[in-house]
Scaffold this motif. Structure first.
Motif, PDB file in Angstrom:
ATOM      1  N   ARG A  98       6.770   5.256   7.781  1.00  0.00           N
ATOM      2  CA  ARG A  98       5.781   4.248   8.193  1.00  0.00           C
ATOM      3  C   ARG A  98       5.050   3.648   7.001  1.00  0.00           C
ATOM      4  O   ARG A  98       4.397   2.625   7.107  1.00  0.00           O
ATOM      5  CB  ARG A  98       4.802   4.872   9.188  1.00  0.00           C
ATOM      6  CG  ARG A  98       5.444   5.024  10.581  1.00  0.00           C
ATOM      7  CD  ARG A  98       4.395   5.365  11.590  1.00  0.00           C
ATOM      8  NE  ARG A  98       3.758   6.635  11.243  1.00  0.00           N
ATOM      9  CZ  ARG A  98       2.640   7.068  11.788  1.00  0.00           C
ATOM     10  NH1 ARG A  98       2.034   6.364  12.685  1.00  0.00           N
ATOM     11  NH2 ARG A  98       2.128   8.231  11.435  1.00  0.00           N
ATOM     12  N   MET A  99       5.170   4.321   5.842  1.00  0.00           N
ATOM     13  CA  MET A  99       4.577   3.795   4.610  1.00  0.00           C
ATOM     14  C   MET A  99       5.082   2.391   4.284  1.00  0.00           C
ATOM     15  O   MET A  99       4.449   1.656   3.528  1.00  0.00           O
ATOM     16  CB  MET A  99       4.897   4.719   3.433  1.00  0.00           C
ATOM     17  CG  MET A  99       4.097   5.989   3.401  1.00  0.00           C
ATOM     18  SD  MET A  99       2.341   5.672   3.145  1.00  0.00           S
ATOM     19  CE  MET A  99       2.350   5.163   1.426  1.00  0.00           C
ATOM     20  N   ASN A 102       2.662  -0.762   4.858  1.00  0.00           N
ATOM     21  CA  ASN A 102       1.632  -1.275   3.942  1.00  0.00           C
ATOM     22  C   ASN A 102       2.207  -1.615   2.562  1.00  0.00           C
ATOM     23  O   ASN A 102       1.486  -1.777   1.603  1.00  0.00           O
ATOM     24  CB  ASN A 102       0.400  -0.355   3.863  1.00  0.00           C
ATOM     25  CG  ASN A 102       0.777   1.106   3.903  1.00  0.00           C
ATOM     26  OD1 ASN A 102       1.899   1.454   3.552  1.00  0.00           O
ATOM     27  ND2 ASN A 102      -0.142   1.954   4.300  1.00  0.00           N
TER      28      ASN A 102
END
Ligand SMILES: *[C@@H]1O[C@H](CO)[C@@H](O)[C@H](O)[C@H]1NC(C)=O
Ligand SMILES: *[C@@H]1O[C@H](CO)[C@@H](O)[C@H](O)[C@H]1NC(C)=O
Ligand SMILES: *[C@@H]1O[C@H](CO)[C@@H](O)[C@H](O)[C@H]1NC(C)=O
Ligand SMILES: *[C@@H]1O[C@H](CO)[C@@H](O)[C@H](O)[C@H]1NC(C)=O
Length: 574
Positions: A98-99, A102
């Motif tokens: 999920r990094m 960003n």
């Protein structure tokens, strides 16, 4: 090749030489540090390229934007390779964390931009079939102002794409696919880098063979040596002689390779730049042939009184005294030549037992009439020479096992001799090359010789040029093959037994000593199984790269076993 005695002795030897290496991960009485035995590299290329420099700076690959640009020649083979490797990158991309949301790389000083295309520059038209002299060198340039892969041959482009995809890896936080700014100039040490599979002792489903070819491509192996038939079973379906597999296969419809199966395997291999060399081993190792072709094999005679000899019901090698057997073989190999596009066919010639020939009065009469009385090696020579001359008329070049040379059989100068007997193999390499024959090494790469631990280092210690000889003799080394004999291997354990152990041979066959910075030179070659042969390499570096390469194979669906001890594959999920 499958002689249990020799293999057993060899494994004892290996066990003695390697137990200390293999034991390094064992409990030492005070406990073991937590964590993996060997930390995998990230983007470490296997086999190691001849020259490669990397920088800290990297580019991010966005599969949705990425494409391969063809700047030179193009062909179907190239396009299918692009989609295959694109698929590999996509599946790596699916493991992002999920990094990625960003876009953490943007704040990283080493992030230099995006790699949205690789220019593929092929300077000569695509060849259709891989062949013995194919060119596989390539240059790969990854930079922020443009990246390209170039080669003189489509096979070099294939090898370069494998390297490229191996260097496209997830960043440590799993946010993005990244590739380091780098320069690679690569070229194989040997042209013949093979893997032998044995489909007689156990039938291997077509699917298993196709997956093996996938894993071979990932390790830049380029020859599938198909030991397709042997004593135990005859799965090759011949159109001219259907009785061979009808009677000789384990099952006449489920345990055979039809022409369609074989074409599918050859095509799958072609698309990966892999040659398929079939082996039809004669005159020994042919018991299953005898079920389908009456009169082919020599009847053995029993009884102790020479005047009272009768056939005892058992059979030996092909009967070399019968002209009709050569007619059969001619027709048989004619069909083989039509089906397999490869210039080379392996004619076997190993482990011919003379006992049966000795017992048979017709054979002995034949020998007397041909001035061969008592000379059974001479009889073998008579057979092999006729066979070799015959296949020459079919424009087939031959590979034979070392016994053909050992028994003094005169063979054409372009015959390739394959060395498999561990004891004395360095001497054997010297003798064969001293006579001017080309040679392949396999004796130190028998994958059926299991020892404890990941046991790949014993294969890594082997070097095909580690024998006494002149530079001219070393020139005659064409390469080598890892051999997976099938006595106790079938579709259930094939992959984990072959991979990643065969990768050790793959690297020794692809990567020149010049690819490694650490080098020691010896005036006397050490036996190939000595662990001191590993002194030439930084084994921590090699182990870490193999740890990653094994994870890479697993990601591509190959059930490769852990090579080094405790650990896990980064990013693995179920
Ligand atoms: C990035 O996003 C993840 C979840 O989407 C979050 O947990 C994490 O703290 C963020 N990291 C940074 C460095 O902003
Ligand atoms: C058989 O061998 C002998 C001695 O080597 C030789 O003199 C003779 O010519 C040979 N005969 C044939 C038919 O080759
Ligand atoms: C024999 O095979 C070679 C290599 O496959 C090929 O180039 C050559 O044309 C062939 N010769 C004949 C006479 O078919
Ligand atoms: C290896 O060969 C040598 C000489 O040929 C022989 O003396 C020795 O016993 C053999 N060793 C094994 C393990 O077979």
């Amino acid at each position: 090749m499958g002689v249990v005695g020799v293999v057993f002795q060899a494994s004892l030897l290996l066990f003695a030489a390697y137990s200390s290496l293999a034991d390094s991960w064992r409990y030492d009485g005070i406990g073991v540090a937590p964590g993996p035995t060997v930390i995998p590299t990230r983007g470490g290329v296997w086999p190691k390229p001849l020259k490669r420099t990397e920088e800290d700076g990297y580019l991010v690959v966005r599969p949705s934007a990425f494409k391969f640009n063809v700047n030179g020649h193009d062909c179907d083979l190239l396009q299918s390779t692009f989609s295959r490797y694109y698929g590999v990158m996509l599946s790596a991309n699916r493991r992002r964390t999920r990094m990625s949301r960003n876009k953490s790389w943007r704040k990283d000083a080493n992030f230099l931009g995006y790699l949205d295309s690789l220019n593929v520059e092929l300077s000569t038209p695509c060849e259709f079939m891989p062949h013995a002299a194919m060119e596989e060198s390539y240059d790969l340039h990854i930079a922020k102002d443009g990246s390209w892969l170039s080669s003189k041959s489509v096979w070099g482009i294939l090898r370069g794409l494998e390297t490229f995809v191996q260097t496209v890896v997830l960043s440590p936080d799993g946010a993005a696919l990244t590739v380091k700014v780098s320069e690679t100039q690569d070229s194989p040490r040997y042209k013949h880098r093979g893997l032998l599979l044995d489909t007689s002792r156990h039938y291997l489903p077509v699917r298993s063979i196709l997956r093996t070819l996938d894993a071979m491509e990932a390790s830049k192996l380029n020859v599938f040596h198909w030991h397709i038939v042997d004593d135990q079973s005859f799965p090759y379906q011949s159109a001219a002689f259907p009785e061979l597999s009808n009677k000789g296969a384990y099952h006449p419809t489920t345990h055979i390779y039809s022409r369609e199966n074989i074409r599918k395997i050859i095509e799958h291999a072609r698309l990966r730049g892999i040659r398929v060399i079939p082996e039809f081993d004669t005159p020994g190792h042919t018991r299953s042939w005898g079920l389908g072709i009456e009169g082919l094999l020599t009847p053995c005679y029993g009884g102790s009184n020479p005047r009272d000899l009768t056939p005892d019901g058992s059979y030996g090698p092909i009967d070399p005294s019968k002209p009709e057997n050569y007619q059969f073989l001619m027709k048989f190999f004619e069909e083989v030549k039509q089906l397999f596009p490869e210039q080379y066919v392996h004619l076997g010639g190993d482990e011919v037992s003379f006992e049966c020939w000795k017992s048979n009065p017709d054979i002995n009469d034949f020998m007397a009439n041909n001035n061969l009385t008592g000379d059974y090696a001479g009889l073998e020579e008579y057979y092999i020479q006729k066979l070799v001359d015959m296949v020459k008329t079919l424009n087939i070049s031959d590979i034979v096992w070392q016994e053909v040379f050992d028994n003094g059989v005169r063979v054409p100068p372009d015959t390739v001799v394959q060395v498999w007997i561990p004891n004395g193999s360095q001497n054997e390499m010297s003798q064969i090359t001293a006579k001017g024959y080309r040679v392949l090494l396999s004796s130190c790469w028998y994958l059926d010789a299991l020892s404890s631990g990941g046991d790949w280092k014993k294969y890594y210690a082997c070097d095909p040029e580690n024998f006494p000889g002149t530079p001219e003799q070393k020139e005659l080394v064409m390469g080598g093959e890892a051999c997976m004999w099938g006595e106790v291997v079938d579709w259930t354990n094939l992959e984990s037994r072959v991979w990643p152990r065969a990768c050790a041979a793959a690297e020794k066959l692809w990567s020149s000593p010049a690819a490694f910075s650490k080098k020691t030179s010896r005036s006397h070659p050490l036996p190939w199984y000595r662990s001191s042969n590993l002194d030439n390499y930084d084994m921590d570096e090699v182990s870490a790269r193999l740890e990653e390469h094994r994870c890479r194979l697993v990601q591509r669906g190959i059930q490769a076993q852990p090579p080094n001890g405790a650990g896990f594959c980064p990013g693995e999920r179920w």
